[in-house]
Design an enzyme around this catalytic site. Sequence first.
Site, PDB file in Angstrom:
ATOM      1  N   ASP A   1      -7.329  -4.856  -4.821  1.00  0.00           N
ATOM      2  CA  ASP A   1      -8.520  -4.005  -4.847  1.00  0.00           C
ATOM      3  C   ASP A   1      -7.760  -2.682  -4.627  1.00  0.00           C
ATOM      4  OD1 ASP A   1     -10.379  -3.363  -3.219  1.00  0.00           O
ATOM      5  OD2 ASP A   1     -10.359  -4.167  -1.185  1.00  0.00           O
TER       6      ASP A   1
ATOM      7  N   CYS B   1     -14.084  -0.433  -7.865  1.00  0.00           N
ATOM      8  CA  CYS B   1     -15.456   0.153  -7.012  1.00  0.00           C
ATOM      9  C   CYS B   1     -15.879   0.967  -7.995  1.00  0.00           C
ATOM     10  CB  CYS B   1     -14.865   0.239  -5.328  1.00  0.00           C
ATOM     11  SG  CYS B   1     -13.543   1.048  -6.028  1.00  0.00           S
TER      12      CYS B   1
ATOM     13  N   ASP C   1       0.250  -1.220  -0.341  1.00  0.00           N
ATOM     14  CA  ASP C   1      -0.181   0.160  -0.324  1.00  0.00           C
ATOM     15  C   ASP C   1       0.572   1.069  -0.316  1.00  0.00           C
ATOM     16  OD1 ASP C   1      -3.379  -0.047   0.683  1.00  0.00           O
ATOM     17  OD2 ASP C   1      -1.750   2.082   1.360  1.00  0.00           O
ATOM     18  N   SER C   2      -0.169   2.532  -0.364  1.00  0.00           N
ATOM     19  CA  SER C   2       0.893   3.484  -1.025  1.00  0.00           C
ATOM     20  C   SER C   2       1.031   3.901   1.023  1.00  0.00           C
ATOM     21  CB  SER C   2       0.750   4.389  -1.566  1.00  0.00           C
ATOM     22  OG  SER C   2      -0.604   5.039  -1.474  1.00  0.00           O
TER      23      SER C   2
HETATM   24  N1  SAH Z   1      -8.577  -4.327   0.590  1.00  0.00           N
HETATM   25  C1  SAH Z   1      -8.349  -2.954   1.679  1.00  0.00           C
HETATM   26  C2  SAH Z   1      -9.346  -1.703   1.220  1.00  0.00           C
HETATM   27  C3  SAH Z   1      -8.452  -0.879  -0.042  1.00  0.00           C
HETATM   28  S1  SAH Z   1      -8.803   0.067  -0.185  1.00  0.00           S
HETATM   29  C4  SAH Z   1      -9.323  -3.765   2.799  1.00  0.00           C
HETATM   30  O1  SAH Z   1      -9.954  -5.016   2.117  1.00  0.00           O
HETATM   31  O2  SAH Z   1      -9.705  -3.073   3.575  1.00  0.00           O
HETATM   32  C5  SAH Z   1      -7.396   1.056  -1.496  1.00  0.00           C
HETATM   33  C6  SAH Z   1      -6.647   1.368  -0.741  1.00  0.00           C
HETATM   34  O3  SAH Z   1      -5.541   1.244  -2.050  1.00  0.00           O
HETATM   35  C7  SAH Z   1      -6.134   2.232   0.157  1.00  0.00           C
HETATM   36  O4  SAH Z   1      -5.220   1.707   1.495  1.00  0.00           O
HETATM   37  C8  SAH Z   1      -4.831   3.543  -0.868  1.00  0.00           C
HETATM   38  O5  SAH Z   1      -4.244   4.078   0.565  1.00  0.00           O
HETATM   39  C9  SAH Z   1      -4.151   2.000  -1.426  1.00  0.00           C
HETATM   40  N2  SAH Z   1      -3.332   2.695  -2.905  1.00  0.00           N
HETATM   41  C10 SAH Z   1      -4.389   4.067  -3.621  1.00  0.00           C
HETATM   42  N3  SAH Z   1      -3.683   4.609  -4.975  1.00  0.00           N
HETATM   43  C11 SAH Z   1      -2.481   3.228  -4.534  1.00  0.00           C
HETATM   44  C12 SAH Z   1      -1.457   3.241  -5.205  1.00  0.00           C
HETATM   45  N4  SAH Z   1      -1.033   3.795  -6.536  1.00  0.00           N
HETATM   46  N5  SAH Z   1      -0.695   2.341  -4.372  1.00  0.00           N
HETATM   47  C13 SAH Z   1       0.013   1.792  -3.770  1.00  0.00           C
HETATM   48  N6  SAH Z   1      -1.118   1.533  -3.118  1.00  0.00           N
HETATM   49  C14 SAH Z   1      -2.313   3.100  -2.871  1.00  0.00           C
END
Ligand code: SAH
Length: 402
Positions: free
Chosen positions: A300, A340, A250-251
């Site tokens: 996701d 989503c 995650d970022s």
């Molecule tokens: N699967 C998770 C929800 C994911 S929400 C669950 O079930 O709880 C999307 C996530 O993507 C967020 O935490 C956000 O910080 C991260 N994100 C957004 N853009 C990103 C990128 N380019 N690289 C890595 N993470 C990213």
Amino acid sequence: MSANLLLKPGREKSLLRRHPWVFSGAVQQIQGNPTPGETITLRTAEGQFLARAAYSPNSQIRARVWTFDPQEEVDAEFFRRRIRSALEQRQSLNLSAVTDSLRLVHAESDNLPGLVVDRYGEVLVLQALTAGAEYWRETLADLLQEETGASVLYERSDADVRELEGLAPRTGILRGSLPSPRLQMQEYGLKFWVDLANGHKTGFYLDQRANRHLVAELAQGRETLNCFSYSGGFSLHAARGGAKSVLSVDSSAEALALGQENAALNGLQANGLEWLEADVFVALRKFRDQNRSWDLIILDPPKFAPTAAQAEKAARGYKDINRLAFKLLRPGGFLVTFSCSGGIDAALFQKIVASAALDAGADAQIVGHLAQGGDHPVSLHFPEGAYLKGLLCLKRGVLPPP
Ligand code: SAH
């Protein structure tokens, strides 16, 4: 007498199909001087009653229907009936055996446009996302307390969509008091920290509950890569399901820190969990260059296309990560992939994933169609409610070169 919104001739068709929105382009005339959020009567060009709706002068969605029943007044008792009906729907889903946290009100799909309410144990989190929901906010807060018995209401009306309604963000305690905006919830026996003040959405992605459970069922013995892991929802379920290892990417450093706390909370630190702060688009390329591979990959990502206008650019993003994931997947491996984005429907998403598999040279099948849980229902009259779509794909092998 409420103000009237008269439609242009012939523009009542979608309302007659019970779709709850009136776009600005369909409006002929406003009779009276309604304030934002006030209840108005929608009428055909000839003056026939169509519905009662919340007026939103700043939004392209100029009005959202509360009721199609000419006999029904929009007042506190109206909202009590609607809230009760939403609560009954959740009762019938019988989720209490699997979780203490769920969505109680899902806006248009529960005939309450603009109102989202999530329950985390004894605490409710409310989002008023439209002028209409904002107008009735205090009434709704009182009713929600009365009807659910919850002692605390927290407000997270800070979603971007409020801007389109001309509303400023608002967050904080709405009713009762909380020692800390951090609390614990549980689903399928796993505990998670939820940060009501700073967490995404209302604090947790409740819509993915059933899909996280599915991942737990598939994970046994698999080396797992969870991309866009947030606070480790899929990661912990995979670990609990017997994954050989789980790498979460995650970022957001805060999200990853919360994920590690969640692992500790469940005594899962020793289960091969690793956490990587990185941009998924970059990380997947690095993994490819390092010839790494996995048996289970979860994608996701956040909303790449909130509306259809951004669909093309978003499609490129989805294709990119899915193509890389298919490459990194071993034969016999599962890809659990989601979108989503409101601007991308299930059929388009499937096409994107298919073309990603083709470009990756992966021979793959769909073995499951995934969606948001039933506590995030989709009214059949409001297909826009079906925002979360996912595919469970099984990679069988590689395609022969063309
Ligand atoms: N699967 C998770 C929800 C994911 S929400 C669950 O079930 O709880 C999307 C996530 O993507 C967020 O935490 C956000 O910080 C991260 N994100 C957004 N853009 C990103 C990128 N380019 N690289 C890595 N993470 C990213």
